[in-house]
Motif scaffolding. Structure first.
Motif, PDB file in Angstrom:
ATOM      1  N   ARG A  23       9.594  -5.164  -8.368  1.00 11.76           N
ATOM      2  CA  ARG A  23       8.588  -5.892  -7.795  1.00 11.76           C
ATOM      3  C   ARG A  23       9.171  -7.416  -7.597  1.00 11.76           C
ATOM      4  N   ASP A  24       8.683  -8.158  -7.160  1.00  6.91           N
ATOM      5  CA  ASP A  24       8.549  -9.537  -6.299  1.00  6.91           C
ATOM      6  C   ASP A  24       9.229 -10.387  -7.142  1.00  6.91           C
ATOM      7  N   ARG A  25       8.302 -10.053  -8.105  1.00  8.26           N
ATOM      8  CA  ARG A  25       9.258 -11.563  -9.498  1.00  8.26           C
ATOM      9  C   ARG A  25       9.523 -10.786 -10.523  1.00  8.26           C
ATOM     10  N   ALA A  26       9.805 -11.174 -11.271  1.00  9.49           N
ATOM     11  CA  ALA A  26      10.173 -10.650 -13.040  1.00  9.49           C
ATOM     12  C   ALA A  26       9.262 -10.621 -13.437  1.00  9.49           C
ATOM     13  N   THR A  27       7.671 -10.716 -13.992  1.00  7.43           N
ATOM     14  CA  THR A  27       7.414 -10.768 -14.868  1.00  7.43           C
ATOM     15  C   THR A  27       5.659 -10.987 -13.643  1.00  7.43           C
ATOM     16  N   PHE A  28       4.923 -10.358 -14.786  1.00  4.46           N
ATOM     17  CA  PHE A  28       2.697 -10.506 -14.277  1.00  4.46           C
ATOM     18  C   PHE A  28       2.905  -9.878 -12.610  1.00  4.46           C
ATOM     19  N   GLU A  29       3.844  -8.902 -12.351  1.00  6.60           N
ATOM     20  CA  GLU A  29       3.854  -8.375 -11.002  1.00  6.60           C
ATOM     21  C   GLU A  29       3.730  -6.740 -11.071  1.00  6.60           C
ATOM     22  N   PHE A  30       3.212  -5.827 -10.077  1.00  9.19           N
ATOM     23  CA  PHE A  30       2.623  -5.452  -9.855  1.00  9.19           C
ATOM     24  C   PHE A  30       3.951  -4.699  -9.818  1.00  9.19           C
ATOM     25  N   ALA A  31       4.320  -3.367  -9.666  1.00  7.53           N
ATOM     26  CA  ALA A  31       5.349  -2.548  -8.665  1.00  7.53           C
ATOM     27  C   ALA A  31       5.261  -2.522  -7.190  1.00  7.53           C
ATOM     28  N   VAL A  32       6.129  -2.971  -6.802  1.00  6.03           N
ATOM     29  CA  VAL A  32       6.885  -2.215  -5.052  1.00  6.03           C
ATOM     30  C   VAL A  32       7.136  -1.048  -4.912  1.00  6.03           C
ATOM     31  N   HIS A  66       0.508  -1.225  -0.063  1.00  2.48           N
ATOM     32  CA  HIS A  66      -0.610   0.371  -0.471  1.00  2.48           C
ATOM     33  C   HIS A  66       0.770   1.495  -0.208  1.00  2.48           C
ATOM     34  N   ALA A  67      -0.002   2.538  -0.103  1.00  2.00           N
ATOM     35  CA  ALA A  67       1.154   4.003  -0.354  1.00  2.00           C
ATOM     36  C   ALA A  67       1.222   4.048   0.775  1.00  2.00           C
ATOM     37  N   ILE A  68       2.640   4.436   0.967  1.00  4.58           N
ATOM     38  CA  ILE A  68       2.829   6.093   2.184  1.00  4.58           C
ATOM     39  C   ILE A  68       2.977   7.252   1.499  1.00  4.58           C
ATOM     40  N   LEU A  69       2.346   7.474   0.449  1.00  4.26           N
ATOM     41  CA  LEU A  69       2.531   9.034   0.296  1.00  4.26           C
ATOM     42  C   LEU A  69       0.928   9.248  -0.454  1.00  4.26           C
ATOM     43  N   GLY A  70      -0.089  10.181   0.342  1.00  2.46           N
ATOM     44  CA  GLY A  70      -1.373  10.607  -0.817  1.00  2.46           C
ATOM     45  C   GLY A  70      -2.384   9.556  -0.072  1.00  2.46           C
ATOM     46  N   GLY A  71      -2.226   9.032   0.977  1.00  4.42           N
ATOM     47  CA  GLY A  71      -3.591   7.939   1.776  1.00  4.42           C
ATOM     48  C   GLY A  71      -3.872   8.844   3.196  1.00  4.42           C
ATOM     49  N   GLY A  72      -4.641   8.034   3.672  1.00  7.43           N
ATOM     50  CA  GLY A  72      -5.762   8.605   4.844  1.00  7.43           C
ATOM     51  C   GLY A  72      -6.981   8.047   5.176  1.00  7.43           C
ATOM     52  N   ASP A 125       7.091  14.031   3.318  1.00  9.37           N
ATOM     53  CA  ASP A 125       5.515  13.819   4.121  1.00  9.37           C
ATOM     54  C   ASP A 125       5.304  12.296   4.131  1.00  9.37           C
ATOM     55  N   ALA A 126       6.084  10.977   4.489  1.00  8.44           N
ATOM     56  CA  ALA A 126       5.475   9.981   4.370  1.00  8.44           C
ATOM     57  C   ALA A 126       5.001   9.512   5.411  1.00  8.44           C
ATOM     58  N   GLU A 127       4.304   8.730   4.808  1.00  8.07           N
ATOM     59  CA  GLU A 127       3.425   8.381   6.510  1.00  8.07           C
ATOM     60  C   GLU A 127       3.181   6.893   5.853  1.00  8.07           C
ATOM     61  N   PRO A 128       4.273   5.451   6.128  1.00  9.16           N
ATOM     62  CA  PRO A 128       4.314   4.317   6.634  1.00  9.16           C
ATOM     63  C   PRO A 128       3.292   3.555   7.335  1.00  9.16           C
ATOM     64  N   TYR A 129       2.815   1.793   7.092  1.00  5.44           N
ATOM     65  CA  TYR A 129       2.101   2.090   7.730  1.00  5.44           C
ATOM     66  C   TYR A 129       3.467   0.504   8.011  1.00  5.44           C
ATOM     67  N   GLU A 130       3.026  -0.217   9.223  1.00  3.54           N
ATOM     68  CA  GLU A 130       3.755  -1.857   9.535  1.00  3.54           C
ATOM     69  C   GLU A 130       4.574  -2.413   8.744  1.00  3.54           C
ATOM     70  N   GLY A 131       3.387  -2.573   8.016  1.00  4.91           N
ATOM     71  CA  GLY A 131       3.948  -3.515   6.994  1.00  4.91           C
ATOM     72  C   GLY A 131       4.436  -3.189   5.479  1.00  4.91           C
ATOM     73  N   ASN A 132       4.359  -1.283   5.259  1.00 10.30           N
ATOM     74  CA  ASN A 132       5.693  -1.206   4.103  1.00 10.30           C
ATOM     75  C   ASN A 132       6.910  -0.200   4.291  1.00 10.30           C
ATOM     76  N   ARG A 133       7.160   0.304   5.401  1.00  8.35           N
ATOM     77  CA  ARG A 133       8.054   1.127   5.639  1.00  8.35           C
ATOM     78  C   ARG A 133       9.098   0.943   5.208  1.00  8.35           C
ATOM     79  N   PHE A 134       9.503  -0.457   4.324  1.00  8.94           N
ATOM     80  CA  PHE A 134      10.640  -0.573   3.739  1.00  8.94           C
ATOM     81  C   PHE A 134      10.506   0.251   2.616  1.00  8.94           C
ATOM     82  N   LYS A 135       9.206   1.227   2.417  1.00 13.43           N
ATOM     83  CA  LYS A 135       8.776   1.864   0.446  1.00 13.43           C
ATOM     84  C   LYS A 135       9.697   2.787   0.575  1.00 13.43           C
ATOM     85  N   VAL A 136      10.047   3.431   2.370  1.00 13.89           N
ATOM     86  CA  VAL A 136      10.535   4.141   2.560  1.00 13.89           C
ATOM     87  C   VAL A 136      11.566   4.593   2.349  1.00 13.89           C
ATOM     88  N   GLU A 137      12.548   3.585   2.135  1.00 21.11           N
ATOM     89  CA  GLU A 137      13.853   3.478   1.897  1.00 21.11           C
ATOM     90  C   GLU A 137      13.826   2.617   0.571  1.00 21.11           C
TER      91      GLU A 137
END
Length: 327
Positions: A231-240, A147-153, A298-310
């Protein structure tokens, strides 16, 4: 999936007229996302208007712009010689999307309007403000790795899934629409909405409007562009995390830059202040690092997606270092 009617339109005007006069209708081209949504119960429509015979499936590059039809196929655009040569970020973003089979079928308009891959949205048994306004957003306290770290609420933190939209925002594209009220053109930077308190409304499109064309200005900057998708795999996968970048430098100094990001925002994300921080400065590791920190201020990460900040900062370092010849 409930039963639905089906009509093949012969022109854009006819398609809009049929949709306007038929309750609970929507347009269909490749149907690669829409039919899955209907089958899973995430969307319901009583009538589908086929837009494959409207004459809006072309791809053309001239001295001023790239023009892509709303019903052009992803593969058709990705493999077009002019797109690959003059707008490489678009070709790369499309080729990094979905699978070859889906790219053969999916339309450009449908790609831009595809719905989030949030599991709570796709599961008709789950609460979801985007699907059923006012029902809640379980992702906030639940599974939120993607999920998103920017633009959420408080109402929604789902990301937008389109790679193409990220690349188009980096190149200042314009989306052309036809609806019951006539034609209009919308800069893609204004096309997608933040969720706010109404996450079910994702774009500025009005009821019954159809994407007819997408125009991208032909510039020297567009020719010096690249797309990086993690992404988590090389094909047919959405962007992390993904980054679309276009860069023009002279004597190591950034003359101009465009940056857009996927996987981190509730809409395809562009922050012009990050670009301004790089413009007019020597492209160095320190300058890129400062731009990255500005991006996530202004990022607002959550428990599962804090890694996205880095991760998004590392992705920015990688793509600008490659484009700028720093490695």
């Amino acid at each position: 999936m409930r039963a639905f009617g089906y009509t093949v339109a012969g022109s854009p005007a006819e398609a809009v007229r049929i949709a306007a006069s038929t309750p609970e209708s929507t347009f269909v081209a490749g149907g690669t996302d829409l039919l899955n949504l209907m089958r899973d119960g995430a969307e319901a429509h009583d009538h589908l208007v086929d837009v494959n015979r409207l004459g809006i499936d072309g791809v053309a590059v001239d001295s001023r712009r790239l023009r892509v039809g709303g019903s052009a196929r992803m593969r058709q655009v990705a493999e077009h010689p002019g797109v690959r040569r003059e707008f490489p970020v678009l070709s790369q973003a499309l080729l990094a999307s979905a699978s070859p089979q889906v790219r053969n079928m999916a339309s450009i308009g449908g790609n831009l309007l595809q719905r989030t891959r949030c599991g709570y949205f796709r599961d008709a048994a789950s609460a979801c403000n985007k699907r059923v306004p006012g029902s809640g957003c379980p992702a906030i306290t639940g599974h939120n790795r993607g999920h998103a770290i920017l633009g959420g609420g408080d109402h929604c933190i789902a990301t937008h899934p389109s790679d193409l939209a990220v690349a188009l925002i980096a190149l200042d594209a314009t989306v052309h629409l036809l609806g019951p009220g006539g034609e209009r053109a919308v800069p893609i930077a204004d096309f997608y909405l933040l969720p706010g308190s109404k996450p079910d409304r994702e774009t500025v499109m009005r009821p019954g409007e159809l994407i007819t064309w997408v125009d991208v200005p032909r510039t020297a900057l567009a020719g010096q562009s690249r797309y990086l998708k993690l992404r988590d795999r090389a094909t047919f996968e959405f962007a992390v995390v993904s980054v679309a970048a276009a860069l023009r430098i002279r004597g190591r100094v950034v003359q101009d830059v465009r940056l857009a990001f996927g996987g981190v925002g509730t809409r395809p994300w562009r922050d012009t202040r990050v670009e301004a921080a790089l413009r007019g400065r020597p492209l160095t590791g320190q300058a890129i690092a400062e731009a990255g920190r500005l991006l996530v201020r202004d990022a607002e990460p959550y428990e599962g997606n804090r890694f996205k900040v880095e991760l998004v900062q590392r992705a920015l370092v990688s793509i600008l270092s490659d484009l700028g010849g720093l490695r």
